[in-house]
Each structure stands twice: as C-alpha cells, then as structure tokens.
Design an enzyme around this catalytic site. Structure first.
Site, PDB file in Angstrom:
ATOM      1  N   GLU A  29      -0.410  21.382  -5.774  1.00 58.94           N
ATOM      2  CA  GLU A  29       0.777  20.960  -5.018  1.00 58.94           C
ATOM      3  C   GLU A  29       0.527  20.843  -3.514  1.00 58.94           C
ATOM      4  OE1 GLU A  29       3.971  23.557  -6.196  1.00 58.94           O
ATOM      5  OE2 GLU A  29       3.640  23.158  -8.316  1.00 58.94           O
ATOM      6  N   ASN A  89      -3.986  19.356  -8.937  1.00 60.88           N
ATOM      7  CA  ASN A  89      -2.761  19.384  -9.757  1.00 60.88           C
ATOM      8  C   ASN A  89      -1.527  19.141  -8.886  1.00 60.88           C
ATOM      9  OD1 ASN A  89      -1.735  20.012 -12.424  1.00 60.88           O
ATOM     10  ND2 ASN A  89      -0.925  21.928 -11.581  1.00 60.88           N
ATOM     11  N   HIS A  91       6.899  18.036 -15.077  1.00 58.08           N
ATOM     12  CA  HIS A  91       8.211  18.695 -15.163  1.00 58.08           C
ATOM     13  C   HIS A  91       9.220  17.555 -15.073  1.00 58.08           C
ATOM     14  CE1 HIS A  91       6.514  22.663 -14.822  1.00 58.08           C
ATOM     15  NE2 HIS A  91       5.830  22.289 -13.753  1.00 58.08           N
ATOM     16  N   ASP A 125       7.430  20.113 -19.282  1.00 58.01           N
ATOM     17  CA  ASP A 125       8.728  20.504 -19.844  1.00 58.01           C
ATOM     18  C   ASP A 125       9.682  19.350 -19.616  1.00 58.01           C
ATOM     19  OD1 ASP A 125       9.319  21.114 -17.064  1.00 58.01           O
ATOM     20  OD2 ASP A 125       8.671  23.169 -17.433  1.00 58.01           O
TER      21      ASP A 125
HETATM   22  O1  9MR Z   1       6.485  29.247 -14.392  1.00 60.75           O
HETATM   23  C1  9MR Z   1       6.129  29.892 -13.196  1.00 60.75           C
HETATM   24  C2  9MR Z   1       7.187  30.931 -12.853  1.00 60.75           C
HETATM   25  O2  9MR Z   1       7.155  31.992 -13.794  1.00 60.75           O
HETATM   26  C3  9MR Z   1       6.928  31.479 -11.464  1.00 60.75           C
HETATM   27  O3  9MR Z   1       7.983  32.315 -11.106  1.00 60.75           O
HETATM   28  C4  9MR Z   1       6.796  30.342 -10.488  1.00 60.75           C
HETATM   29  C5  9MR Z   1       6.515  30.862  -9.112  1.00 60.75           C
HETATM   30  O4  9MR Z   1       6.367  29.871  -8.194  1.00 60.75           O
HETATM   31  O5  9MR Z   1       5.751  29.473 -10.883  1.00 60.75           O
HETATM   32  C6  9MR Z   1       6.009  28.865 -12.098  1.00 60.75           C
HETATM   33  O6  9MR Z   1       4.998  27.965 -12.429  1.00 60.75           O
HETATM   34  C7  9MR Z   1       4.811  26.866 -11.542  1.00 60.75           C
HETATM   35  C8  9MR Z   1       3.362  26.490 -11.564  1.00 60.75           C
HETATM   36  O7  9MR Z   1       2.574  27.594 -11.268  1.00 60.75           O
HETATM   37  C9  9MR Z   1       3.081  25.356 -10.599  1.00 60.75           C
HETATM   38  N1  9MR Z   1       3.913  24.252 -10.851  1.00 60.75           N
HETATM   39  C10 9MR Z   1       5.332  24.518 -10.954  1.00 60.75           C
HETATM   40  C11 9MR Z   1       5.561  25.615 -11.972  1.00 60.75           C
HETATM   41  C12 9MR Z   1       7.044  25.826 -12.179  1.00 60.75           C
HETATM   42  O8  9MR Z   1       7.637  26.276 -11.010  1.00 60.75           O
END
Ligand code: 9MR
Length: 876
Positions: A629, A681, A718, A749
């Site tokens: 990101e 990513n 997402h 998702d």
């Molecule tokens: O699913 C993850 C969630 O449990 C965490 O709280 C969150 C913290 O930022 O990160 C989520 O996963 C993310 C992933 O690492 C990167 N892309 C976005 C995902 C969803 O937020």
C-alpha cells in the site's frame, strides 16, 4: 409570541433529549435558535429528527461552534443563518453528517453576524465521516458527503462553505452562489497538501457560481496546500462568473457543461486570477474536460486545459475563451486527446467564437481510460442560425502563442460548414499557431462531414458495454460425462492437475481465533481442507514480528508456518514494509518520523527487519508482499504523466527514506533469499481504466525496467459485488504479463448489502469470475480470500467471504467448486483428446488462452499451431 413558542419547543426538545426520546418536529415556519456565545469546548447542538413540510420554512440561527445534525425530511425550505467559525452540518466530534436523503427542499445559506461579529468566516462546515476522497478514486461511494445530494442550495453573499477535512468530497445536487460568497476547502491552513472537492450538479439543472472559489488564506493569499476543486456532474450547465477564483484543485467536468464567464478584460487589466486561477501545481491542468462533457465561456482560464471532450469557446455565439493567467503570466497550454473536439460558431466576420492560448496546443495520445488512441482531434465550425457570412470573411478561430507542439505527429481534422466553400489557413510561424478559415464562395463546398472514414473512432474502455468479454466456454463450460466430481473441497480440484495454481486464505489472527492451536476445529478444517496456500492475517506484520528494535518474536508466525506444513499448504508472507501496524519504536503512527530517524538509520532498520524475517522462514514462505500500500489514493497525476504515480505522503518510509525505500526493500529481500517470489501489493488497482491501476503498473514497470528483483504485483481485491468487471480485471492481469510480471489476487473479499439470496448470488458470480481470471492467466498463479468466515472477516457486516458465521459454505463457495470443477474437467478432456497425434506436423507457434505467444510450454492449456495449419489445444 413566536419566541414563546420557540422557547416551548426548545424546552420540549431538551426534555426529550434528557429522556432519551428522539422527537420529530413538524416545522411550520419555525425558528431554531442555536445562538449563544459558544466556545470550542461547549458546542451548541441540535439533532432532533425534523420534517420540514412542503410550503413551510425552517429557519436555523447559529452562533460559532454549533453542531446541527438532525435527520431531515420533507420538501419545505431550510434557511440556515450561519454564525462564524463554525457551524457544522454534522457533529464536529465524530466528523459525521446526518441523513437528509428524504429532505428534498430548497436550502438558503446566509451569514449570521449578530452574535459574533468578527469571525474569519460565516458558513457551513461539511463533515466527511473521516473519509478521504480524491476525484479518480476507484471506489468513491462511501467517501462522499451526500448531505445535499437532493437539494437545491443557494450560498448567499457573505456566507461560506468549508470542509472539515482537507481531502474531502462534498456532493450538492444544485448549487448557486452569490457574488460575495466563498467556497473554501479545508478551513485551516496546515502543512500537508490536500484538495477538497465539491461535486456539483447531480440534479441535472443549470446554475451559476458567482461567488469566489478559493482556499483559505495564508499570508494574504489562497493557500494552495488546502486546495479546493470542483467536479461537475449531471447534464446541466454551470456558469462561473467570479474574477478572483483560485481553484487550485482544478475543475473536472465529468458531464454537462461549464462556462467560464468572468470578466477577462478586467482580469487582464488588474492582473486578477480570473475565472479559475491555476492549479496548485501550475504544471498540472486546472481544467479537465472528460468525454461527453463541454467547457466553454468568454472569460479566462488561468491554467492548462486537458481535453478529452469538447471545448466550446464563447457563449451564445460570441466571445473568445482565453487560456491565460494574468496574475502570474505563466503560459497556459491546451492538451488535446484523441476524440476531443473544439467547436466554433460563425455568424459574420465580427461575431463568432474563438480561443486564444498564451501557451501551446499539445497532443496526448492517451485516452481517458489511460489506453492509447488514434483519432485525431477535431475542429468543428458551424454557422449560427442568423449567420450572414460573406465571401471573403475570415475567422481566426484559434491562436496559440507558443505553437502546436510536435506538429509533425498530429493535426486537427477540420470540419467546416458544408453550405459554403472555405479556405483553411494553418499558420505555424514565429513559434505561434494560428488557425483561420476564409469563406471563398457562398456555394456549397466539400470540407464538411464528420464521418471521415480515416478518422478511426477510438473505443476507450471506460464503459463496460464497449468491451467484449472473451469466450471462456472452452475452459469453464460444463463437460458432459466427466468423472470429475461435484462438491469436492476446493484444493482437491487443483490437486487433480499438474498445476502451480494455488487457492489461498488469510488465517484469522491469534487474537480472534487461533487456528494452529486447534487444527481439528471446524474453522481450521475448512482452511486445511479447501486451501493449499495461506497467509497470516496479522502475525507477520512488523509490529508482531519485531515489537522492539532487533527484538524479534516469531512465535505466532512460526506456529502458522508449522501448521501450514502439516496441512501441505504453502505460505505467503504479508508484509515486510507497510505504513500501518508499525511498532511504536519505529513511529508512533507509521506516518510521522517522531523518533527522528535519519534516512540511513531507517534504511538499516528496514534492511535488518527484512533480512531476518525472510531468512527466518527460508523457502517455507514461498513469496512475500515486500511493500504494501505505498501508493496514494489520488493518482490524478497519470492524466498528465502517463508513466507517473504518486506515493503515499503519510508514510514514515516515504517521508524519511524517499521513494527508493521500495527498490531497496526488494533488493534486501532478494538477497536474503533469491529463491522466493517478491510482490508489490496494493488496493483499488484491480480494474483497467482506473488511475490507481495505471499508477501501480507504472511503479511496477519502473522497478522491473530498472532490474529491481520484483516478480509481480498483488491486487488486494477488497471489492463490492456491485462494482465488478471481469473484462477489466482480466485486462489488468494481461498487461502485467506483457512486461513479464505476475499479477495475483491477494486479499479477496466481496462486500454485499445484507445477505439476501439475490445478494449472495451476485457475490457468488463475482467470486466465480475472479476465479476464471485467475485460472486462465498463466501469470496469475494465486487467488487468496481474506478471511475464512464472515464472523472473523475484517469487513464486518458485509458478508464478504466464502463461509458464513456458522462456517457453512455460502453460494460463493459453491460457485468456486463449480468453476474449479468445470476447469479441471475441461483441462482433462483437452489433455486426453488432444495429447495424441501431433506427430504429423511440426509445431510452429504456442500461445496461452489469452493469445499471448509462449516461448516454452506453460502449465495449463496451450494453444498450438501446427505447420499443417491445424490448431490444437493441449494440456501441459
Ligand atoms: O485483516 C486485517 C485486520 O485484522 C487488521 O486489524 C488490519 C490492521 O490494519 O489489517 C487487516 O488486513 C489488511 C491487510 O494487512 C492489508 N490490506 C488491507 C487489509 C484489510 O484492512
């Protein structure tokens, strides 16, 4: 008497609040007076649901520091008398705004100075729910404040609009502003640069913006870092007349028309910024005109114009549109794209429309959806209804002081009125370009006709309907009589083939459900039965792995890797460098350098982390998301720089190390283990035609071209079921194949609204289509779902993954079973039928199903062209 009534009403309201009852007030020419000398810690508020009945007026008076957040309904009038700094239309504390969907009445906004007479501005402040918006956002739906979506709003003299956040999107159905009013972006000056956009016109009506549009002042001038921008929506015409605008966030005309009708002569004389001013970054356009939309007028535009649609200088058949900045004297260019057109109206030699640019006219072959086009831009002149053109009349349509750039590569297709005969003169002398046309005869001529066959019409891909999907029936069609069973676990299908395709899942975090600790639980079984790839949802992020400097904690990550090995699952690592889930010892918020690291120190920290992490797992972790990101959400830059991209500004890595942290991260990871695959990513980069998709491609290509060891990109996916396009996803994947990069789906998702059977079916179809793109593209080995069930999914309430809260497979799960079954059955059939007799003729060409030529046989289906002319599908 009225006051008594109002007092009673207020008392009632207060009482109802105290009792926790939300009342509905039927306003019938009522006044809500929220005027007190409030302070920043004692806001006056009103939040009682209110209906303003048709024909009645609700008047609201506020002093400074007011939260006005009732749910409104009805068709009556709302008069807001706004006190100084600041009347929130929402709650300042949680940045929310109320629901006015059912309020369709007229809104007048006035300044109200009776209580506080000396404030910076008197106006309404719009909240954003804390969401950032940018105009090329791939997924803007939830990021725009839609409070005034259904209203006609007038901003009266002395009143202002401002936004609570600097990167905001505020949609207003219709907005008229009076001279002496002001549209700001964020009302404060601050260091980070952002733009607040007003999206105007979705009610498809005409309106006039006579007030000033310019950001808040800093040192006496509009502060370009808190820019304000306009996005024109809807079919109507918006006319801008102020002479001191500074729309540094630019005007983007998506639909309908915008006329810049300020008084250019006065602006020239007095060195005013004029109709638009320039963009905050003066090398960027101040106006974008998209396909189907029009920019016109007889004022001056103080920056560059980027034209995909139409430029229609003048107004009502008269006038010149100037691209000129009289305040700075900077040259203003017109950039024309394939398919764009300029329209002129001719009445007689003294009455016609024209344009003059202080800069040049440039051609960019990029289409609106960032693909390439061929159609030449057009100049179209038409006779007005009361035309009196005489033989010998000359019309100077276009002047560009700095010429026509790259003149050998392109030219205007000039279309003139067929009723008369014309001479066209394109003078390109002394660095200038002047296009003039002269009527040589009143007899019918031959210059007309817009349907020139040479002028190929480019189809850009913005509209899905323009695209043809590939016929995938050979790969996913039902195979009669197959022995491949229905309803098997997902991975079992892949295991029937010799394939490197893997289907993966993010394993819930140890803090929600510890999968490795209970491998025979239903959740764990659903994972190990169905998936042959897994990723830790959180346990391999920096805050988990290196909670103190050089103090590594691989416990939970090791457990996951061990679990995966026991279940014959591969592991992908997520993620080595990210601005979120950064441990506090590096940065408190992942954005700022509060620990005051130097570039060298932070590089060393990054190197140590990457090296130890990658070495720890060796090839048990087959691939890593090295950088996650890193792109900004606003990628408008690719409009003017086709190879461009904008990195996220709020990241400690970007701020302290600079862009090459990305290059270095890949190199460190590669050195730590040259045998694993390394990915970049990101989210919102799935669909072709989207600015951020192009930006990710540009960044990945830059890395690849430079020899940085990158194997591919991860598209997070997402997504929302309503916002999906298989052809556009497929196009993105293919584009990476062309530059030798993988493109995988890393965090799928698919959010739906509720879980009705129609929503679940829609979601199932999206999962199936994603799987089809995955399976048919050789450079897309992995598809990973982000979460095992709807209960543990991070997008709570969106029912976004394959298993429901009770761990039962949803229609989406069943759809994947079917897609995989059909795929496997087709593969097997093709192998058994085709694999036999290719001895007769030599193979002259081999392709994958996307038509890409292969240099060596690839896994999956190969299309083979034989020297005897036959074409076969063979399975490898
Ligand atoms: O699913 C993850 C969630 O449990 C965490 O709280 C969150 C913290 O930022 O990160 C989520 O996963 C993310 C992933 O690492 C990167 N892309 C976005 C995902 C969803 O937020």
């Amino acid at each position: 008497m009225l006051n008594m009534q109002i007092m009673k009403k207020q008392l009632l309201t207060i009482l109802m609040f105290a009792l926790g009852v939300s009342a509905q007030v039927w306003a019938d020419d009522k006044l809500i007076d929220l005027c007190e000398k409030n302070t920043s810690s004692t806001y006056k508020e009103y939040g009682t649901a209110t209906t303003i009945a048709a024909g009645s007026t609700l008047t609201v008076r506020t002093a400074r520091y007011t939260d006005f957040y009732p749910t409104l309904s009805g068709k009556g009038n709302l008069e807001l008398y706004c006190g100084g700094e600041r009347t929130y239309l929402g709650k300042h504390s949680d940045k929310s705004y109320p629901n006015w969907t059912n309020f369709t009445g007229h809104v007048d906004i006035y300044p109200y100075k009776a209580v506080e007479g000396n404030c910076g501005f008197y106006g309404a402040v719009m909240n954003t729910n804390g969401k950032s918006y940018s105009p090329e956002d791939a997924n803007p739906t939830s990021k725009i404040n839609v409070l005034f979506n259904n209203n006609k709003v007038v901003l009266h003299e002395g009143a202002a609009f401002a936004t609570e956040k600097s990167a905001a999107g505020i949609r207003i159905g219709e907005l008229n502003t009076e001279a002496g009013s002001r549209m700001y972006g964020y009302y404060k000056s601050q260091s980070a640069t952002s733009t607040a956009y007003y999206l105007l016109g979705c009610l498809h009506t005409d309106a006039t913006l006579a007030g000033r549009i310019a950001s808040v002042e800093k040192n006496g001038a509009p502060d370009a870092t808190q820019a304000v921008g306009i996005v024109k929506e809807g079919k109507g015409t918006y006319t801008l007349t102020a002479n001191d605008n500074q729309i540094s966030g630019a005007i983007r005309i998506n639909e309908g028309k915008v006329l810049i009708n300020n008084d250019a002569a006065t602006a020239r004389k007095k060195k005013y910024t004029g109709g638009t001013g320039s963009a905050g970054n003066a090398s960027m356009p101040v106006a974008y005109v998209f396909k189907g939309a029009t920019l016109g007028g007889n004022g001056n535009i103080g920056g560059h114009v980027d034209l995909y649609g139409s430029l229609m200088p003048g107004d009502e058949g008269q006038g010149t549109l100037y691209l000129a900045n009289y305040a700075t004297s900077a040259a203003c260019h017109l950039i024309v794209h394939p398919g764009s057109s300029m329209h002129f109206s001719l009445t007689d030699a003294s009455a016609y429309t024209s344009m003059e640019a202080s800069g040049s006219i440039q051609f960019s072959s990029m289409l609106q959806d960032f693909t390439e086009g061929k159609t030449q831009p057009q100049v179209v002149a038409t006779l007005s209804e009361n035309q009196q053109v005489k033989e010998g009349d000359t019309f100077t349509l276009i002047k560009a002081a700095k010429g026509r750039q790259n003149a050998a590569d392109w030219k205007f297709k000039i279309v003139l009125p067929e009723q008369l005969t014309w001479d066209v003169n394109e003078a390109e002398e002394n660095g200038q370009y002047v296009l003039s046309v002269t009527c040589t005869s009143l007899n019918q001529g031959s210059q007309g006709g817009e349907d020139d066959k040479d002028n190929v019409d480019d189809k850009d891909n913005v509209d899905d309907k323009d695209e043809e999907d590939e016929d995938d029936s050979a790969m996913f069609g039902e195979v009669a009589g197959t022995t491949v069973q229905k309803g098997m676990f997902l991975r079992k299908y892949l295991e029937m083939l010799d394939t490197d395709k893997r289907i993966g899942v993010a394993v819930p975090s140890t803090w929600t459900y510890n999968v490795p600790a209970s491998p025979s639980s239903t959740v764990s079984k659903n994972i190990s039965n169905n998936f042959n790839l897994c990723v830790a949802e959180n346990e391999m992020k920096i805050d988990q792995i290196e909670p103190s400097q050089n103090g590594f904690n691989f416990g939970a990550a090791n457990d996951l890797v061990q679990y995966a090995q026991n279940q014959r699952m591969a592991v992908r690592g997520h993620t080595l460098v990210w601005h979120q889930q950064v441990p506090e010892w590096i940065s408190k918020d992942g954005k700022n350098n509060d620990k005051k690291w130097t570039r060298e120190q932070l590089l060393e920290i990054m190197k140590n982390h990457i090296t130890k992490c990658v070495k720890q797992f060796g090839s048990k972790v087959m691939e890593w998301d090295v950088v996650n990101e890193t792109l900004d959400d606003d990628q408008s830059i690719v409009r003017t720089n086709p190879n461009g991209y904008q990195l996220r500004k709020e990241s400690v890595w970007v701020k302290v190390i600079g862009e090459d942290f990305i290059d270095s991260a890949f190199v460190y990871a590669h050195r730590a283990n040259p045998n694993i695959k390394l990915y970049l990513n990101d989210y919102d980069c799935e669909f072709s035609g989207v600015a951020k998709t192009t930006a990710l491609y540009n960044l990945a290509k830059r890395l690849k071209d430079k020899g940085v060891p990158i194997d591919g990109v991860g598209l997070q996916c997402h997504l929302k079921a309503n916002n999906f396009s298989k052809p556009k996803l497929n196009q993105t994947v293919k584009r990476y194949a062309e530059i030798g990069l993988n493109c995988i789906f890393t965090e799928i998702d698919i959010a739906i609204t509720g879980n009705s059977s129609s929503e679940l079916t829609k979601q199932a179809e999206v999962f199936s289509q994603i799987a089809q793109v995955w399976l048919k593209n050789d450079n897309c080995p992995h598809m990973v779902v982000w979460g095992i069930n709807d209960k543990f999914s991070w997008v709570s309430g969106s029912h976004a993954v394959l298993f429901d809260e009770n761990n039962t497979g949803k229609p989406a799960y069943k759809a994947l079973q079917t897609t995989l079954r059909n795929y496997v059955a087709n593969m097997k059939q093709q192998t058994s039928v085709e694999g036999v007799d290719n001895a007769n003729a030599a193979e002259v060409g081999r392709y994958n199903l996307s038509g890409l030529r292969l240099t060596a046989p690839a896994h999956g289906v190969n299309i083979v062209r034989m020297s005897n002319g036959t074409v076969k599908k063979v399975m490898k």
